[in-house]
Scaffold this motif. Structure first.
Motif, PDB file in Angstrom:
ATOM      1  N   LEU A 103       0.851  -1.185   0.000  1.00 27.33           N
ATOM      2  CA  LEU A 103       0.000   0.000   0.000  1.00 27.33           C
ATOM      3  C   LEU A 103       0.886   1.234   0.000  1.00 27.33           C
ATOM      4  CD1 LEU A 103      -2.623  -0.902   2.775  1.00 27.33           C
ATOM      5  CD2 LEU A 103      -2.922  -1.090   0.307  1.00 27.33           C
ATOM      6  N   VAL A 104       0.524   2.197  -0.816  1.00 32.98           N
ATOM      7  CA  VAL A 104       1.192   3.507  -0.798  1.00 32.98           C
ATOM      8  C   VAL A 104       0.116   4.520  -0.482  1.00 32.98           C
ATOM      9  CG1 VAL A 104       2.494   5.211  -2.113  1.00 32.98           C
ATOM     10  CG2 VAL A 104       2.870   2.759  -2.523  1.00 32.98           C
ATOM     11  N   LEU A 105       0.302   5.205   0.639  1.00 29.93           N
ATOM     12  CA  LEU A 105      -0.731   6.123   1.130  1.00 29.93           C
ATOM     13  C   LEU A 105      -0.396   7.563   0.751  1.00 29.93           C
ATOM     14  CD1 LEU A 105      -0.838   4.495   4.646  1.00 29.93           C
ATOM     15  CD2 LEU A 105      -2.692   4.408   2.994  1.00 29.93           C
ATOM     16  N   PRO A 106      -1.414   8.308   0.389  1.00 30.10           N
ATOM     17  CA  PRO A 106      -1.155   9.729   0.098  1.00 30.10           C
ATOM     18  C   PRO A 106      -1.000  10.505   1.402  1.00 30.10           C
ATOM     19  CG  PRO A 106      -3.488   9.267  -0.132  1.00 30.10           C
ATOM     20  CD  PRO A 106      -2.836   7.956   0.198  1.00 30.10           C
ATOM     21  N   GLU A 107      -0.441  11.698   1.283  1.00 36.50           N
ATOM     22  CA  GLU A 107      -0.395  12.551   2.475  1.00 36.50           C
ATOM     23  C   GLU A 107      -1.808  12.869   2.894  1.00 36.50           C
ATOM     24  OE1 GLU A 107       2.195  16.163   3.338  1.00 36.50           O
ATOM     25  OE2 GLU A 107       3.071  15.362   1.481  1.00 36.50           O
TER      26      GLU A 107
END
Lengths: 217, 185
Positions: free
Chosen positions: A141-145
């Motif tokens: 998973l890559v989470l946005p700010e």
């Protein structure tokens, strides 16, 4: 030995379960009594016929059919369990990841959009469908700010190894949105296959009453 | 990530059951006499065992265990059905007493009325269909599949003496049916 006694031993004689002396006595009687001999032969023919009764081949692969049915039952059970969660705080985003060696994947036409209450933990469940059992799958998973996973605040990238079972596999994420939200990117890596999926998470405007989702099934 | 069933080592259910699938189907056909019913019986059993695959994988002697569970499933399904069967003249499947189908040679009718020494597959299948489920099961396992009474007793958890009696009565019943059927031809 008389006929009545001999006939009582008809089955045990055939099954070779008599002691030697009794066996010989019966054999001797059968030599002298054609009627009993015929009855014994009938019994022998009966058992021989039963042994040769044919068995037709099954019309389908019973193990595969049973596993498919069991998988359907399991999905229904899981969906039922998920339904037990508070619906107002849960969103289900179903994504079909058709992981097949050499086969086409199933990509959503566009990013799925979910709106959540800002500043509160909302549960978003990602459903990954797999046609086969897949061990050693890497989920990332890559989470946005502005979007965090409750319990992992400050981490923008998360990944772990898991096994996908046949059917639907659920991953529940406790999401907290602060600020304007953003695009969460999820990825599955399995051998040489890669699948990715984007989920736009935005805060619900204050005049909306309940979370909504536009699942791309 | 939510996983299926077992919380310890994952069990490959297909690999566990596939070596026994043909055997289970064959036995189910012996019990039921119908391909469709045999397929349903086996498939229902496998679906029932799937959530318990961790437990199944721990069974030391899987084949006798599967024989037992298949037999119990057959009995359960059979109990739920109403089927007319040609009953033993005493109207029960009791194990005691003299077999009414066994007769002394001097009581036999004209020798020419005796059944011929060979039976067609159709005759046998018809006669088998008239047996009670317990009698059919012991004939299936012993006469058709070649298990000894000791092996059947172990698999079904039924005393050997009871099985001997059932086998004896089942064969007597088959002989009587086939003889009567032959008389009508």
């Amino acid at each position: 030995m008389n006929c009545h006694t001999a006939l009582q031993y008809r089955d045990t004689y055939l099954d070779d379960r008599l002691d030697g002396e009794t066996q010989r006595a019966i054999a001797d009687h059968l030599r002298r009594c054609p009627d009993c001999a015929r009855r014994f032969r009938t019994n022998e023919a009966l058992v021989a016929g039963l042994r040769e009764q044919p068995v037709p081949a099954p019309s389908r692969d019973l193990v595969a059919a049973a596993m498919a049915r069991a998988a359907v039952r399991q999905r229904r059970r899981r969906a039922g369990t998920f339904g037990g969660l508070a619906a107002a705080a849960s969103l289900l985003v179903a994504v079909t990841f058709a992981l097949m060696a050499g086969g086409p994947g199933s990509q959503p036409a566009g990013p799925t959009v979910v709106a959540v209450e800002p500043g509160q933990t909302e549960r978003i469940t990602l459903a990954f469908n797999s046609r086969k059992r897949r061990e050693g799958v890497t989920l990332s998973l890559v989470l946005p700010e502005g979007v965090a996973i409750d319990g992992h605040s400050g981490k923008r990238r998360l990944s772990w190894q898991t096994t996908l079972e046949p059917g639907r596999n659920l991953l529940e994420l406790p999401i907290v949105v602060n600020g304007s939200g953003g695009t969460l990117r999820a990825g599955l890596d399995y051998g040489s296959e890669q699948r990715s999926f984007e989920l736009q998470i935005r805060p619900k405007p204050s005049d909306e009453s309940a979370p909504s989702a536009d699942p791309n099934a | 990530m939510t996983k299926t069933g077992d919380r310890s080592q994952p069990v490959d259910f297909e690999a566990l059951m596939r070596p026994h699938a043909d055997y289970l189907y064959r036995l189910a056909f012996r019990f039921t006499g119908s391909r469709e019913e045999a397929e349903d019986l086996v498939q229902d059993l496998l679906v029932k065992l799937y959530p318990r695959r961790g437990e199944v994988a721990e069974v030391a002697r899987l084949r006798p265990w599967l024989t037992r569970v298949l037999y119990r499933q057959f009995v359960d399904r059979d109990r739920k059905r109403s089927r007319l069967r040609l009953l033993d003249p005493r109207g029960s499947d009791g194990e005691e007493g003299e077999d009414p189908f066994d007769r002394m040679a001097s009581d036999a009718p004209d020798a020419e009325a005796e059944t011929s020494a060979a039976f067609t597959s159709q005759q046998l299948e018809w006669a088998l269909g008239q047996l009670s489920r317990d009698h059919r099961a012991v004939v299936a396992l012993h006469d058709m599949e070649g298990y000894t009474l000791v092996e059947i007793a172990d698999a079904l958890e039924v005393p050997t003496g009871t099985l001997k009696s059932r086998l004896h009565r089942a064969r007597a019943h088959l002989r009587a049916l086939l003889e009567a059927e032959g008389d009508h031809r």
